[in-house]
Design a protein around this motif. Sequence first.
Motif, PDB file in Angstrom:
ATOM      1  N   ILE A  65     -32.439  11.327  -3.587  1.00  0.00           N
ATOM      2  CA  ILE A  65     -32.938  12.589  -3.017  1.00  0.00           C
ATOM      3  C   ILE A  65     -32.487  13.754  -3.883  1.00  0.00           C
ATOM      4  N   ASN A  66     -31.207  13.745  -4.262  1.00  0.00           N
ATOM      5  CA  ASN A  66     -30.678  14.837  -5.086  1.00  0.00           C
ATOM      6  C   ASN A  66     -31.324  14.880  -6.467  1.00  0.00           C
ATOM      7  N   LEU A  67     -31.625  13.724  -7.041  1.00  0.00           N
ATOM      8  CA  LEU A  67     -32.335  13.708  -8.328  1.00  0.00           C
ATOM      9  C   LEU A  67     -33.730  14.306  -8.181  1.00  0.00           C
ATOM     10  N   GLY A  68     -34.379  14.001  -7.065  1.00  0.00           N
ATOM     11  CA  GLY A  68     -35.684  14.603  -6.799  1.00  0.00           C
ATOM     12  C   GLY A  68     -35.595  16.111  -6.654  1.00  0.00           C
ATOM     13  N   ARG A  69     -34.570  16.566  -5.945  1.00  0.00           N
ATOM     14  CA  ARG A  69     -34.375  18.011  -5.807  1.00  0.00           C
ATOM     15  C   ARG A  69     -34.113  18.648  -7.169  1.00  0.00           C
ATOM     16  N   ARG A  70     -33.242  18.020  -7.944  1.00  0.00           N
ATOM     17  CA  ARG A  70     -32.900  18.573  -9.266  1.00  0.00           C
ATOM     18  C   ARG A  70     -34.157  18.714 -10.136  1.00  0.00           C
ATOM     19  N   SER A  71     -34.981  17.700 -10.121  1.00  0.00           N
ATOM     20  CA  SER A  71     -36.217  17.736 -10.898  1.00  0.00           C
ATOM     21  C   SER A  71     -37.146  18.844 -10.411  1.00  0.00           C
ATOM     22  N   ALA A  72     -37.274  18.951  -9.095  1.00  0.00           N
ATOM     23  CA  ALA A  72     -38.124  20.003  -8.529  1.00  0.00           C
ATOM     24  C   ALA A  72     -37.577  21.389  -8.864  1.00  0.00           C
ATOM     25  N   THR A  83     -33.360  30.059 -13.830  1.00  0.00           N
ATOM     26  CA  THR A  83     -32.521  28.883 -14.028  1.00  0.00           C
ATOM     27  C   THR A  83     -32.665  27.911 -12.865  1.00  0.00           C
ATOM     28  N   ARG A  84     -32.356  26.652 -13.155  1.00  0.00           N
ATOM     29  CA  ARG A  84     -32.367  25.623 -12.113  1.00  0.00           C
ATOM     30  C   ARG A  84     -31.345  25.973 -11.034  1.00  0.00           C
ATOM     31  N   GLN A  85     -30.199  26.493 -11.445  1.00  0.00           N
ATOM     32  CA  GLN A  85     -29.169  26.860 -10.465  1.00  0.00           C
ATOM     33  C   GLN A  85     -29.674  27.949  -9.528  1.00  0.00           C
ATOM     34  N   GLN A  86     -30.394  28.919 -10.058  1.00  0.00           N
ATOM     35  CA  GLN A  86     -30.934  29.997  -9.219  1.00  0.00           C
ATOM     36  C   GLN A  86     -31.874  29.421  -8.157  1.00  0.00           C
ATOM     37  N   VAL A  87     -32.748  28.535  -8.577  1.00  0.00           N
ATOM     38  CA  VAL A  87     -33.687  27.918  -7.637  1.00  0.00           C
ATOM     39  C   VAL A  87     -32.922  27.076  -6.612  1.00  0.00           C
ATOM     40  N   ALA A  88     -31.912  26.330  -7.059  1.00  0.00           N
ATOM     41  CA  ALA A  88     -31.110  25.509  -6.155  1.00  0.00           C
ATOM     42  C   ALA A  88     -30.395  26.372  -5.114  1.00  0.00           C
ATOM     43  N   GLU A  89     -29.830  27.477  -5.542  1.00  0.00           N
ATOM     44  CA  GLU A  89     -29.134  28.365  -4.606  1.00  0.00           C
ATOM     45  C   GLU A  89     -30.103  28.985  -3.611  1.00  0.00           C
ATOM     46  N   GLU A  90     -31.265  29.357  -4.077  1.00  0.00           N
ATOM     47  CA  GLU A  90     -32.265  29.930  -3.163  1.00  0.00           C
ATOM     48  C   GLU A  90     -32.709  28.890  -2.144  1.00  0.00           C
ATOM     49  N   THR A  91     -32.867  27.664  -2.592  1.00  0.00           N
ATOM     50  CA  THR A  91     -33.238  26.587  -1.686  1.00  0.00           C
ATOM     51  C   THR A  91     -32.106  26.323  -0.693  1.00  0.00           C
ATOM     52  N   ALA A  92     -30.867  26.382  -1.168  1.00  0.00           N
ATOM     53  CA  ALA A  92     -29.716  26.162  -0.286  1.00  0.00           C
ATOM     54  C   ALA A  92     -29.713  27.159   0.868  1.00  0.00           C
ATOM     55  N   CYS A  93     -30.090  28.385   0.604  1.00  0.00           N
ATOM     56  CA  CYS A  93     -30.137  29.386   1.672  1.00  0.00           C
ATOM     57  C   CYS A  93     -31.053  28.915   2.800  1.00  0.00           C
ATOM     58  N   ASN A  94     -32.207  28.395   2.432  1.00  0.00           N
ATOM     59  CA  ASN A  94     -33.147  27.915   3.432  1.00  0.00           C
ATOM     60  C   ASN A  94     -32.659  26.636   4.095  1.00  0.00           C
ATOM     61  N   ARG A  95     -32.157  25.696   3.308  1.00  0.00           N
ATOM     62  CA  ARG A  95     -31.716  24.412   3.855  1.00  0.00           C
ATOM     63  C   ARG A  95     -30.522  24.604   4.806  1.00  0.00           C
ATOM     64  N   LEU A  96     -29.603  25.490   4.464  1.00  0.00           N
ATOM     65  CA  LEU A  96     -28.462  25.725   5.346  1.00  0.00           C
ATOM     66  C   LEU A  96     -28.907  26.313   6.680  1.00  0.00           C
ATOM     67  N   SER A  97     -29.946  27.134   6.650  1.00  0.00           N
ATOM     68  CA  SER A  97     -30.421  27.720   7.908  1.00  0.00           C
ATOM     69  C   SER A  97     -31.114  26.694   8.791  1.00  0.00           C
ATOM     70  N   SER A  98     -31.457  25.529   8.230  1.00  0.00           N
ATOM     71  CA  SER A  98     -32.131  24.502   9.026  1.00  0.00           C
ATOM     72  C   SER A  98     -31.180  23.413   9.521  1.00  0.00           C
TER      73      SER A  98
END
Length: 126
Positions: A65-72, A83-98
């Motif tokens: 799952i994490n490899l899929g996220r990293r690729s996305a 950057t990939r990190q920027q996208v990951a952090e932005e996604t984390a904001c949404n995922r943490l709220s869920s």
Amino acid sequence: MTKRKASIAAIFAAAALGGIATVAPAQSSEVQEAIAQGIVGETASGYLGFAQTPSPELRAQVDAINLGRRSAFADLAQQRGTTRQQVAEETACNRLSSVDPGEVYQLRDGVWRTRGAAPIPTPPYC
């Protein structure tokens, strides 16, 4: 809407349109059960993590799952010129709220917590 929230909205709009369907790939019943049991949880890095030692099978599933996220994240970062990190952090904001009450999560301090009735405090970059 702030620039960061607009970016988060863009990520999930792209996912809804099929642009990055792998941000949240389908989770097996074993992974879903591990989340419910507090073994696996969302992290402030945008990836799933282990609050308890997993079985080798569970570790392999979460790693996939994490490899899929990293690729996305990498694909979207390239499309957006960020950057990939920027996208990951932005996604984390949404995922943490869920994260549902009773599920575990990890903020930047590395401490695993169980969500109660109150919302999760968002990282400063959200």
